[in-house]
Design an enzyme around this catalytic site. Sequence first.
Site, short mmCIF file in Angstrom:
data_model
loop_
_atom_site.label_atom_id
_atom_site.label_comp_id
_atom_site.label_asym_id
_atom_site.label_seq_id
_atom_site.Cartn_x
_atom_site.Cartn_y
_atom_site.Cartn_z
N LEU A 127 -19.58 19.33 24.52
CA LEU A 127 -20.32 18.32 23.76
C LEU A 127 -19.54 17.84 22.53
O LEU A 127 -19.45 16.64 22.28
CB LEU A 127 -21.66 18.88 23.30
N ALA A 128 -18.97 18.78 21.78
CA ALA A 128 -18.28 18.39 20.55
C ALA A 128 -17.04 17.56 20.87
O ALA A 128 -16.82 16.50 20.27
CB ALA A 128 -17.90 19.63 19.75
N ARG A 139 -33.71 34.43 16.27
CA ARG A 139 -33.06 35.28 17.25
C ARG A 139 -32.66 36.64 16.71
O ARG A 139 -32.82 37.65 17.39
CB ARG A 139 -31.84 34.55 17.78
#
Lengths: 594, 248, 249
Positions: free
Chosen positions: A13-14, A297
């Site tokens: 994506l980047a 998380r």
Amino acid sequence: MANPKIIVVGGGLAGLSAVIKIAEAGGDVDLFSIVPVKRSHSVCAQGGINAAKNLKGEGDTTAQHLDDTVYGGDFLGNQTPIKEMCDAAPAIIDLLDRMGVPFNRTPEGLLDFRRFGGTLYHRTAFAGATTGQQLLYALDEQVRRYESEGRVTKYEHWEFLSAVLDSNRVCRGICAMNLRTMEVRTFECDALIVATGGIGAIFGKSTNSVVCTGSAQSALYQQGAYYANGEFIQVHPTSIPGEDKLRLMSESARGEGGRVWVPKQKHDKRDPRTIPDSDRFYFLEEWYPKYGNLVPRDVATRAIHKIVYENDLGIDGQPMVYLDLTHIDRHTLDRKLEGILEIYEKFVGDDPRVHPMKIFPGMHYTMGGLWIDFNQATSIPGVFAAGECEYQYHGANRLGANSLVSCIFGGFVAGPEAVKYAKGLQKSPAGSNGHFDAEKKRQEEINSRLISSDGTENPFRLWRELGDTMTRNVTVLRYNKSLQETDTKIVELLERFRKINLSDKGAWANTSFIFSRQLYNMLQLARVITQGAARRDESRGAHYKPDFPERDDAKFLKTTKAYFAPDADEPRFEWEAVDTSIIKPRPRRYDMAK
Amino acid sequence: MATAVSPNPKTEHTSGVAPLRAGQGHEFLLRRLHSLSGIIPVGAFLFEHIVVSNAQAINGPTAYANQVRFLGSLPFVLALEIFGIWLPILFHAGYGFYIWYRGQSNLINYPWMGNWMYALQRWTGGIAFAYIIWHTYTMRFTGVDLHDHPGASFGKVQLELFNPAYFAFYVIGLLSASWHFAYGIWLFAAKWGITIGERARQRFLYVCMALFLLISGVGLASITSFRSHQQQPTDPAGAAVVEHSQVK
Amino acid sequence: MAEKTVKLKIKRQTGPNTESHWDEFEIPWKPGMNVISAMMDIAANPVTKDGKQTTPIAYDSNCLEEICGSCAMLINGKAKMACSALVDHFEQPITVEPLSKFPIVRDLAVDRSVLFENLKKVKAWVPVDGTYDLGSGPRITPQQQEQSYPLSNCISCTICMEVCPQFNEGTGFVGAATISQVALFNDHPTGAVLKEERLHALMGDGGIHECGFAQNCVESCPKEIPLTRSISRVAGQVMIQSIKDIFSS
């Protein structure tokens, strides 16, 4: 003047976001990737992408998104770039929507949003349970469009080996290796963007893809780039233990109402479906009434560790707990979570619509990465970084669904910044290109040393030892003594690496040779992670030391910056102040409203 | 600068399956004509030939003769035969063999229903064509001319059908042709975007199977009635008698 | 009792133009093992069943979650994703071969770039004006989303092409995956602007008409994409387009 020539390494994506921005700005791009870019690790992101679009009438704002991100990251994130990211997120979602990402919809035809960990708002846009895949494909399609127009040249099945630096240590190109022909070549560029993702392979088994070795980051670190906050490793609370890897069970399973529990009675042998509610311990809901199953998380991970290792309440005494979706109706599950439920069904063999899933925390993400400034520039002039391989947006712990937005935002910043840098770049004077030949020679020498090495060590076995040690000592619970032992172990592995024996000496698509090169870089980076953890005597976000259970802002509200000392062949460390210009640090607690 | 030149990596395909030749060639037209010709006129003729004309055999030799005479009396009958039947069949078959030749059946590893049908469509087409060649040759170009002597038709067919080998060939040819036609219609609907949905295709498959049963059923009944009559005359004089007798 | 083992028979080839041969392996069985983890174990100890030292097996893999599309290969003769091929589900010895319709790189690694070329040919993208902020995208009903989403799940594994009797060097057929992407982008309100170009591309040699409707694609797709539905729909669009072409050219 000619178009700026930018090299982008990494097609997730980047990387693709950066490519699109560069092509749009009129630059030419060479895009390097180990795998065809459509197969990049971004496809594995399941749950969604955050943006405070406030389409649910909850009064969500980008300021709130900023606060959640900074707070979730335990105030270690630099607030100025995080603010920019949160402010840009709604427009990024709109753009992806325009590119045709099949986001889930409301009956009115608008984007649907779900809740994710670490926030009280419905802020996460999602496309089924394969959001990362859908996003990557949308960008991949745009890049293919530029490729067909000749603006982008893809070099797939090429591995980045190093940057080519001139005598002023300014990046002028890269040295890369063709993974099929094994040819080593240099490529010229005006600016370089690395978007090479995660480092999961350092931990042996993780939720990451096979290519996520961190090799490129490590190579740049060894060439002089700072590596920041390496010790912050996110362990995902819900992964499916497997023989070859840990498969992610997305946070969206909890976002859609999944409940985590264990039988109250130790080593309860009953079929989970027959255990009545009164005999179940919904420990997250009990311990964190405000956020319940949707605590961040790190909190969920430590709670599960505690249940299993301190309270000995793991399922049947094993390191596993239940993640239960069976109370949700089948249609809702299929509509919202089908993709991830299929994964469980396919790889475990049980239907999670009927059987509670068995899960355990697994190494998932590195918050740390190449140090960059607020314009995505690393400490090597001409080298930019975006995505998981840099450290900027998640502080000490990343919130779910923030990674996709940080990847795209990072790429969207890095692309134009690289173009800007390239336009202002002084060309290296004619006849001063010896550094290309020198770098190529250096890499070829490494290769010939490796291929002719005739010791006794198998690289895959060395890797397994590294992974076991790192997972045991440098994930959820960290003790200085075991961190010290780990560093010693890595030094030993580096020593043994010199006695490697490649069973394959071939000069064509030699995977064990390629892997060995990556392994060396993994070992070097593992020391950064381990020593960074050793130095940080506090607990913050994902970094937890039972001997130092509190956050210590006075000493450690600082970015860890590691750099490589070539002569000593080991990392050195510096501290850098964190940008807290917007939100004053406050204690981070999820057992009550913040 | 020698070391840093970055020529484009090779994108042309030197081996393996070639990429789409977007907007090039005329396979599309031929392929669609092939598909269409299987239904009109070839399939339509098949239907007429078996379900309408040859079914007259069930009504006995005279009715059969009348039907043959009617067909033979159509205006421009030869042109109709050449352009309405023979050339379309030759095209459909010739291009069909070309399609068959280029496909790469893989039933052993993938023995799924659709894949069986794919293979069967090719085999039935091949068999039907072999049959049609032989059948046209013997019926149209050898022996007594049925346009001139329609009354000899019943007997001429009987001569062949009383031979067990030819009889078997008739049955196999009939079943192949009617299967090829019926499943061909199903394929046509799927490939021309008429039956888009899974269920629509399933339902239409029943319709096509019914058509297969109809054509092959009528065909078999006709064959049976040829064999249940005594051998009828095939000489011109006998033929005239048949032509002028009453339909029973 | 002897330890449970897994027997594999792997077809190997050191390069594109060399002869292939089979290597047999027998390795310790582990619960939940799949074909990839078996090959990882072989890499850590590359010794054949007969004790002969060999090289680790070359294969493509990445996510191991059946979402990146890398590890398609022939397992017991059928095209499958190796990461989701649990060894317990296969008869042993498990034969592993490279896909048969793509040029071999080495061992089980093949060159599947033809699919990406095809995606270029049919312009499988939404032609946005630019990446600057232009507000939200077109409204899309949940029903439309539910139709598009499965098509957008295609992982480019090329299994649909491998199993297709029409996909071969003779026909140069484009294959189901690309056609299904045409269906996806033609459905999109903005993507539809390129519909005509896509349909014209598919009328070229190797286009949609090469489909023989054997339906192996839809049977074998690991993502259960309704490929035959896509083919039928696009075929209808192509027919309508070709009729339009006749009357408007």
